[in-house]
Design an enzyme around this catalytic site. Structure first.
Site, mmCIF file in Angstrom:
data_model
loop_
_atom_site.group_PDB
_atom_site.id
_atom_site.type_symbol
_atom_site.label_atom_id
_atom_site.label_comp_id
_atom_site.label_asym_id
_atom_site.label_seq_id
_atom_site.Cartn_x
_atom_site.Cartn_y
_atom_site.Cartn_z
ATOM 1 C CE1 TYR A 1 -3.602 2.666 0.885
ATOM 2 C CE2 TYR A 1 -2.040 3.373 2.572
ATOM 3 C CZ TYR A 1 -3.184 3.595 1.828
ATOM 4 O OH TYR A 1 -3.904 4.757 2.011
ATOM 5 C CB THR B 1 -12.399 6.788 7.012
ATOM 6 O OG1 THR B 1 -11.153 6.149 6.672
ATOM 7 C CG2 THR B 1 -12.308 8.274 6.727
HETATM 8 P P1 NAP Z 1 -13.383 4.680 3.277
HETATM 9 O O1 NAP Z 1 -13.992 5.585 4.296
HETATM 10 O O2 NAP Z 1 -13.237 3.224 3.602
HETATM 11 O O3 NAP Z 1 -14.196 4.837 1.917
HETATM 12 C C1 NAP Z 1 -13.788 4.111 0.795
HETATM 13 C C2 NAP Z 1 -14.739 4.386 -0.339
HETATM 14 O O4 NAP Z 1 -14.221 3.792 -1.514
HETATM 15 C C3 NAP Z 1 -16.117 3.794 -0.122
HETATM 16 O O5 NAP Z 1 -17.061 4.634 -0.743
HETATM 17 C C4 NAP Z 1 -16.037 2.444 -0.839
HETATM 18 O O6 NAP Z 1 -17.368 2.071 -1.192
HETATM 19 C C5 NAP Z 1 -15.158 2.836 -2.034
HETATM 20 N N1 NAP Z 1 -14.339 1.785 -2.647
HETATM 21 C C6 NAP Z 1 -13.545 0.857 -2.061
HETATM 22 N N2 NAP Z 1 -12.932 0.106 -2.982
HETATM 23 C C7 NAP Z 1 -13.327 0.572 -4.200
HETATM 24 C C8 NAP Z 1 -13.040 0.209 -5.532
HETATM 25 N N3 NAP Z 1 -12.216 -0.830 -5.826
HETATM 26 N N4 NAP Z 1 -13.624 0.904 -6.521
HETATM 27 C C9 NAP Z 1 -14.452 1.935 -6.260
HETATM 28 N N5 NAP Z 1 -14.778 2.326 -5.010
HETATM 29 C C10 NAP Z 1 -14.208 1.645 -3.983
HETATM 30 O O7 NAP Z 1 -11.907 5.170 2.855
HETATM 31 P P2 NAP Z 1 -11.158 6.587 3.119
HETATM 32 O O8 NAP Z 1 -10.440 6.522 4.402
HETATM 33 O O9 NAP Z 1 -12.103 7.690 2.857
HETATM 34 O O10 NAP Z 1 -10.023 6.524 1.982
HETATM 35 C C11 NAP Z 1 -10.186 7.164 0.748
HETATM 36 C C12 NAP Z 1 -8.841 7.429 0.122
HETATM 37 O O11 NAP Z 1 -8.037 8.175 1.021
HETATM 38 C C13 NAP Z 1 -8.038 6.190 -0.249
HETATM 39 O O12 NAP Z 1 -7.372 6.425 -1.450
HETATM 40 C C14 NAP Z 1 -7.027 6.077 0.883
HETATM 41 O O13 NAP Z 1 -5.851 5.427 0.467
HETATM 42 C C15 NAP Z 1 -6.784 7.549 1.144
HETATM 43 N N6 NAP Z 1 -6.246 7.836 2.480
HETATM 44 C C16 NAP Z 1 -6.988 7.607 3.587
HETATM 45 C C17 NAP Z 1 -6.440 7.910 4.830
HETATM 46 C C18 NAP Z 1 -7.204 7.716 6.102
HETATM 47 O O14 NAP Z 1 -6.601 7.850 7.175
HETATM 48 N N7 NAP Z 1 -8.487 7.428 6.066
HETATM 49 C C19 NAP Z 1 -5.152 8.421 4.909
HETATM 50 C C20 NAP Z 1 -4.435 8.627 3.750
HETATM 51 C C21 NAP Z 1 -4.996 8.345 2.523
HETATM 52 P P3 NAP Z 1 -17.750 0.555 -1.659
HETATM 53 O O15 NAP Z 1 -17.461 -0.328 -0.507
HETATM 54 O O16 NAP Z 1 -19.222 0.626 -2.011
HETATM 55 O O17 NAP Z 1 -16.909 0.281 -2.860
#
Ligand code: NAP
Length: 240
Positions: A186, A221
């Site tokens: 990742y 999240t």
């Molecule tokens: P989250 O709350 O788990 O939300 C993920 C979203 O993506 C959901 O809407 C999920 O819905 C969808 N999803 C998952 N796999 C998918 C796929 N293969 N195709 C299309 N949609 C998909 O995640 P988040 O924390 O907001 O993370 C979002 C982004 O931020 C990611 O790129 C992550 O790497 C980045 N990020 C997050 C953090 C953090 O601390 N949260 C930190 C750094 C970067 P479904 O289940 O319906 O697909």
């Protein structure tokens, strides 16, 4: 919600406030700075993607939300439309070519083109040392996190170019700079997005399309539960 560090290829692009995510404003403004703009956000039914979709819509954009599960898409669209926002949605697993095609078709059917693409969807199936990652895990992470933004953009690009300007945001992670132990592939995928951003920004600048990278820190999240609690998500949720 946002505690983001923005990586921006400074100096390469003209200043433009179009895709900035304003963190402190809560007012809904259908005639806002993004009026008549069209934005596509992947992984937009929860977490960061949902917040970005809402912000863009509150700033006046028409927003197409998407994720893998129809019920999540329906819930997100209902919630945002319930706020009076201009939002539509479709299922799009970004790693599936047919789903990406459906997303493109939805955008064209509703709006005829787009101005902004936010590639937010990502997976993190492994909580183990890097060298314990199977080929399947590597393929999954690189397909969804790195290849799919490029492939989706290639499908949407002609419909962005038509509009004379555009902006793309790739959502990376603080893990690109400060690797989380046991999230090796990742971390690597999110580092690769920095390179993809730099490369695409150079390639697309002549077309008037800016490419930047959002680098969030730890945001509370579902996705970050594994970092915050050390508990890995159940197999089926990442394997889809
Ligand atoms: P989250 O709350 O788990 O939300 C993920 C979203 O993506 C959901 O809407 C999920 O819905 C969808 N999803 C998952 N796999 C998918 C796929 N293969 N195709 C299309 N949609 C998909 O995640 P988040 O924390 O907001 O993370 C979002 C982004 O931020 C990611 O790129 C992550 O790497 C980045 N990020 C997050 C953090 C953090 O601390 N949260 C930190 C750094 C970067 P479904 O289940 O319906 O697909």
């Amino acid at each position: 919600m946002f505690q983001a560090v923005a990586y921006v290829s400074r100096g390469l692009f003209r200043s433009y406030a179009g895709l900035s995510v304003r963190m402190n404003s809560t007012g809904i403004d259908q005639k806002g700075v993004l009026a008549n703009r069209v934005a596509v956000v992947t992984g937009a039914t929860d977490g960061i993607g949902f917040a970005i979709a809402r912000r863009l819509a509150r700033d006046g954009a028409h927003v197409v939300v998407s994720s893998r599960k129809q019920h999540n898409v329906d819930r997100a669209v209902a919630a945002l439309q319930g706020e009076g926002l201009s939002v539509t949605g479709t299922v799009c697993h970004v790693g599936k070519a047919e789903d990406r095609e459906r997303l493109v078709a939805t955008v064209l059917e509703h709006y005829g083109g787009l101005d902004f693409l936010v590639c937010n969807a990502a997976v993190n199936p492994l909580v183990r040392s890097t060298l314990q990652a199977s080929e399947e895990v590597w393929d999954k992470i690189l397909d969804v996190n790195v290849k799919s933004p490029a492939l989706l953009l290639s499908q949407l690009l002609p419909h962005m170019e038509n509009r004379g300007m555009g902006a793309v945001i790739l959502v990376s992670s603080i893990a690109a700079y400060i690797p989380h132990v046991e999230l090796g592939p990742y971390n690597v995928s999110k580092t690769a997005l920095l390179g993809l951003t730099r490369t695409l920004s150079l390639e697309l600048a002549p077309k008037g399309i800016r490419v930047n990278c959002l680098v969030p820190g730890i945001i509370k999240t579902n996705f970050s539960k594994v970092v915050r609690t050390g508990v890995c998500p159940p197999f089926p949720s990442w394997a889809q």
